[in-house]
Design an enzyme around this catalytic site. Sequence first.
Site, PDB file in Angstrom:
ATOM      1  N   TYR A  15     -54.956   7.618  77.117  1.00  0.00           N
ATOM      2  CA  TYR A  15     -56.314   7.063  76.963  1.00  0.00           C
ATOM      3  C   TYR A  15     -57.395   8.116  77.260  1.00  0.00           C
ATOM      4  O   TYR A  15     -58.186   8.469  76.382  1.00  0.00           O
ATOM      5  CB  TYR A  15     -56.420   5.849  77.891  1.00  0.00           C
ATOM      6  CG  TYR A  15     -57.774   5.190  77.968  1.00  0.00           C
ATOM      7  CD1 TYR A  15     -58.543   4.978  76.816  1.00  0.00           C
ATOM      8  CD2 TYR A  15     -58.266   4.741  79.192  1.00  0.00           C
ATOM      9  CE1 TYR A  15     -59.777   4.339  76.903  1.00  0.00           C
ATOM     10  CE2 TYR A  15     -59.489   4.100  79.284  1.00  0.00           C
ATOM     11  CZ  TYR A  15     -60.244   3.902  78.142  1.00  0.00           C
ATOM     12  OH  TYR A  15     -61.463   3.280  78.231  1.00  0.00           O
ATOM     13  N   ASN A  36     -45.015  13.017  76.674  1.00  0.00           N
ATOM     14  CA  ASN A  36     -43.665  12.500  76.388  1.00  0.00           C
ATOM     15  C   ASN A  36     -43.735  11.140  75.693  1.00  0.00           C
ATOM     16  O   ASN A  36     -42.709  10.494  75.494  1.00  0.00           O
ATOM     17  CB  ASN A  36     -42.810  12.429  77.665  1.00  0.00           C
ATOM     18  CG  ASN A  36     -43.322  11.398  78.650  1.00  0.00           C
ATOM     19  OD1 ASN A  36     -44.347  10.755  78.417  1.00  0.00           O
ATOM     20  ND2 ASN A  36     -42.615  11.225  79.754  1.00  0.00           N
ATOM     21  N   LEU A  37     -44.952  10.715  75.348  1.00  0.00           N
ATOM     22  CA  LEU A  37     -45.190   9.467  74.608  1.00  0.00           C
ATOM     23  C   LEU A  37     -44.630   8.247  75.346  1.00  0.00           C
ATOM     24  O   LEU A  37     -44.320   7.239  74.720  1.00  0.00           O
ATOM     25  CB  LEU A  37     -44.610   9.553  73.180  1.00  0.00           C
ATOM     26  CG  LEU A  37     -45.144  10.707  72.316  1.00  0.00           C
ATOM     27  CD1 LEU A  37     -44.463  10.711  70.940  1.00  0.00           C
ATOM     28  CD2 LEU A  37     -46.663  10.603  72.112  1.00  0.00           C
ATOM     29  N   SER A 129     -58.406  10.010  91.401  1.00  0.00           N
ATOM     30  CA  SER A 129     -58.942   8.652  91.291  1.00  0.00           C
ATOM     31  C   SER A 129     -59.746   8.298  92.538  1.00  0.00           C
ATOM     32  O   SER A 129     -59.459   8.774  93.640  1.00  0.00           O
ATOM     33  CB  SER A 129     -57.758   7.696  91.153  1.00  0.00           C
ATOM     34  OG  SER A 129     -58.140   6.379  91.427  1.00  0.00           O
ATOM     35  N   THR A 131     -59.335   5.808  93.971  1.00  0.00           N
ATOM     36  CA  THR A 131     -58.382   5.085  94.821  1.00  0.00           C
ATOM     37  C   THR A 131     -58.185   5.810  96.165  1.00  0.00           C
ATOM     38  O   THR A 131     -57.854   5.184  97.164  1.00  0.00           O
ATOM     39  CB  THR A 131     -57.032   4.898  94.084  1.00  0.00           C
ATOM     40  OG1 THR A 131     -56.244   3.964  94.804  1.00  0.00           O
ATOM     41  CG2 THR A 131     -56.247   6.187  93.937  1.00  0.00           C
ATOM     42  N   TYR A 154     -48.630   4.586  93.744  1.00  0.00           N
ATOM     43  CA  TYR A 154     -49.494   5.270  92.773  1.00  0.00           C
ATOM     44  C   TYR A 154     -50.616   6.010  93.519  1.00  0.00           C
ATOM     45  O   TYR A 154     -50.858   7.203  93.281  1.00  0.00           O
ATOM     46  CB  TYR A 154     -50.092   4.260  91.776  1.00  0.00           C
ATOM     47  CG  TYR A 154     -51.341   4.771  91.115  1.00  0.00           C
ATOM     48  CD1 TYR A 154     -51.280   5.695  90.084  1.00  0.00           C
ATOM     49  CD2 TYR A 154     -52.603   4.352  91.552  1.00  0.00           C
ATOM     50  CE1 TYR A 154     -52.433   6.194  89.500  1.00  0.00           C
ATOM     51  CE2 TYR A 154     -53.761   4.844  90.980  1.00  0.00           C
ATOM     52  CZ  TYR A 154     -53.668   5.771  89.953  1.00  0.00           C
ATOM     53  OH  TYR A 154     -54.816   6.267  89.397  1.00  0.00           O
ATOM     54  N   LYS A 158     -51.600  10.244  94.017  1.00  0.00           N
ATOM     55  CA  LYS A 158     -52.883  10.920  93.777  1.00  0.00           C
ATOM     56  C   LYS A 158     -53.288  11.722  95.026  1.00  0.00           C
ATOM     57  O   LYS A 158     -53.740  12.855  94.926  1.00  0.00           O
ATOM     58  CB  LYS A 158     -53.975   9.918  93.394  1.00  0.00           C
ATOM     59  CG  LYS A 158     -53.785   9.314  92.016  1.00  0.00           C
ATOM     60  CD  LYS A 158     -53.881  10.372  90.903  1.00  0.00           C
ATOM     61  CE  LYS A 158     -53.446   9.861  89.548  1.00  0.00           C
ATOM     62  NZ  LYS A 158     -53.210  10.895  88.549  1.00  0.00           N
TER      63      LYS A 158
HETATM   64  N1  UFG Z   1     -59.861  -8.098  87.438  1.00  0.00           N
HETATM   65  C1  UFG Z   1     -59.938  -9.459  87.171  1.00  0.00           C
HETATM   66  N2  UFG Z   1     -59.089  -9.982  86.264  1.00  0.00           N
HETATM   67  C2  UFG Z   1     -58.179  -9.239  85.585  1.00  0.00           C
HETATM   68  C3  UFG Z   1     -58.108  -7.838  85.849  1.00  0.00           C
HETATM   69  C4  UFG Z   1     -58.961  -7.315  86.786  1.00  0.00           C
HETATM   70  O1  UFG Z   1     -60.744 -10.183  87.768  1.00  0.00           O
HETATM   71  O2  UFG Z   1     -57.429  -9.773  84.775  1.00  0.00           O
HETATM   72  C5  UFG Z   1     -60.774  -7.528  88.415  1.00  0.00           C
HETATM   73  C6  UFG Z   1     -60.078  -6.892  89.576  1.00  0.00           C
HETATM   74  O3  UFG Z   1     -59.808  -7.850  90.556  1.00  0.00           O
HETATM   75  C7  UFG Z   1     -61.092  -5.844  89.998  1.00  0.00           C
HETATM   76  C8  UFG Z   1     -61.769  -5.446  88.699  1.00  0.00           C
HETATM   77  O4  UFG Z   1     -61.484  -6.470  87.776  1.00  0.00           O
HETATM   78  O5  UFG Z   1     -62.037  -6.450  90.818  1.00  0.00           O
HETATM   79  C9  UFG Z   1     -61.244  -4.136  88.140  1.00  0.00           C
HETATM   80  O6  UFG Z   1     -59.852  -4.194  88.085  1.00  0.00           O
HETATM   81  P1  UFG Z   1     -58.984  -3.098  87.341  1.00  0.00           P
HETATM   82  O7  UFG Z   1     -57.543  -3.477  87.485  1.00  0.00           O
HETATM   83  O8  UFG Z   1     -59.493  -2.898  85.962  1.00  0.00           O
HETATM   84  O9  UFG Z   1     -59.325  -1.777  88.127  1.00  0.00           O
HETATM   85  P2  UFG Z   1     -59.107  -1.427  89.669  1.00  0.00           P
HETATM   86  O10 UFG Z   1     -60.455  -1.078  90.174  1.00  0.00           O
HETATM   87  O11 UFG Z   1     -58.341  -2.421  90.396  1.00  0.00           O
HETATM   88  O12 UFG Z   1     -58.151  -0.214  89.502  1.00  0.00           O
HETATM   89  C10 UFG Z   1     -58.664   1.014  89.238  1.00  0.00           C
HETATM   90  C11 UFG Z   1     -57.670   1.889  88.477  1.00  0.00           C
HETATM   91  C12 UFG Z   1     -56.520   2.254  89.325  1.00  0.00           C
HETATM   92  C13 UFG Z   1     -56.949   2.733  90.675  1.00  0.00           C
HETATM   93  C14 UFG Z   1     -57.877   1.730  91.325  1.00  0.00           C
HETATM   94  C15 UFG Z   1     -58.410   2.191  92.642  1.00  0.00           C
HETATM   95  O13 UFG Z   1     -57.211   1.232  87.316  1.00  0.00           O
HETATM   96  O14 UFG Z   1     -55.836   3.312  88.681  1.00  0.00           O
HETATM   97  O15 UFG Z   1     -58.986   1.548  90.472  1.00  0.00           O
HETATM   98  O16 UFG Z   1     -59.090   1.178  93.289  1.00  0.00           O
HETATM   99  F1  UFG Z   1     -55.912   2.915  91.512  1.00  0.00           F
END
Ligand code: UFG
Length: 347
Positions: A15, A36-37, A129, A131, A154, A158
């Site tokens: 992405y 590596n797809l 990240s 994170t 994960y 990082k």
């Molecule tokens: N959320 C929903 N419904 C969903 C999916 C997500 O309400 O179906 C909410 C989550 O609770 C969160 C927000 O949307 O509040 C964002 O969620 P994501 O999963 O899109 O992203 P995150 O912030 O949880 O995760 C991202 C990166 C990870 C990283 C993390 C660090 O994707 O790689 O931030 O906090 F580890």
Amino acid sequence: MANKGKILVTGGTGYIGSHTVVELFNAGYEPVVIDNLSNSNIGVIDGIKAITGSLPVFENIDCKDYNSLERFFEKHSDIKAVIHFAASKAVGESVEQPLVYYRNNIVSLINLLQLMPKFGINNIVFSSSCTVYGQPEILPVTEQSPIQPATSPYGSTKQMSETILRDATVADKNLSVVLLRYFNPIGAHPSAEIGELPNGVPNNLLPYVTQTAAGIRKMLRVFGDDYNTPDGSCIRDYINVVDLAKAHVCAINRVLEKKSKKNIEVFNLGTGNGVSVLEIINTFEKATGVKVPYEIAPRRAGDIEQVWADASLANKELGWKAEETLENTLKSAWKWQEKLMAKNKEE
Ligand code: UFG
């Protein structure tokens, strides 16, 4: 345009990787892609060609495989820098398969770092990240914020990768490292030739929003409306993926032009704005005119309540700023979703 040199992009069909390959071409570099797809497909290369008119060199290589990687470097001895994206990134999966994550994300980085000096490559930009900050006490979060114990394998990978890179710069004074800490990348290239390709049921918010809007998923679940935030839902810093890709070009320029005296630097890449889950849904509906059926669901385990970036260091030192509006970013995500659906119908 003058060729500014070869940049190896590991995970270049992924992405963020694919959007970065496009911006490298736009800036006059010659990106060389290995992947590596495992979580992408070769068709992405055609998308890159459709946008830029250029076909990147592509090799199907797994960075865990030291010998293949060495053969690759023997063939492409004139690489100036590496952008290392190739890694596994699903938080939940990492809890179930920690060893797969440690092997994938750590062995790949070590292989690269061992091989780079053998081939005279001294520059690496690494995908990290936000994170690493966990739930910061002070918002917006600066690069000086304390690193918190990781809440998933994960996240650990990082943090460990950042440590490995830091230690490598201590031992090798010629090595230049830029650690880029991404906040939440969303959206797609405005051409809709490339975008996010989630495998199965999406974990991340945006693909879930677009798939629900498309009717592929029945209902988006908003994980928690009882957080200590203005509307009760979690807050993140959602950054346009093309803006994010452009930051990598700035980081590459910086290491190649030796603009910094330090041989390791860290930058937050975000917009500086916190946006809640409910705000994302509302803005998406307004921007696209498409409804997103949703329900409030219990909190998701391990979620951070709120985090957004202080990106002023990247603004100042990299000369980079997130520019795209949230509306346009959400429109681009929807355009990409529509394109995927049209493609699926054809097949
Ligand atoms: N959320 C929903 N419904 C969903 C999916 C997500 O309400 O179906 C909410 C989550 O609770 C969160 C927000 O949307 O509040 C964002 O969620 P994501 O999963 O899109 O992203 P995150 O912030 O949880 O995760 C991202 C990166 C990870 C990283 C993390 C660090 O994707 O790689 O931030 O906090 F580890």
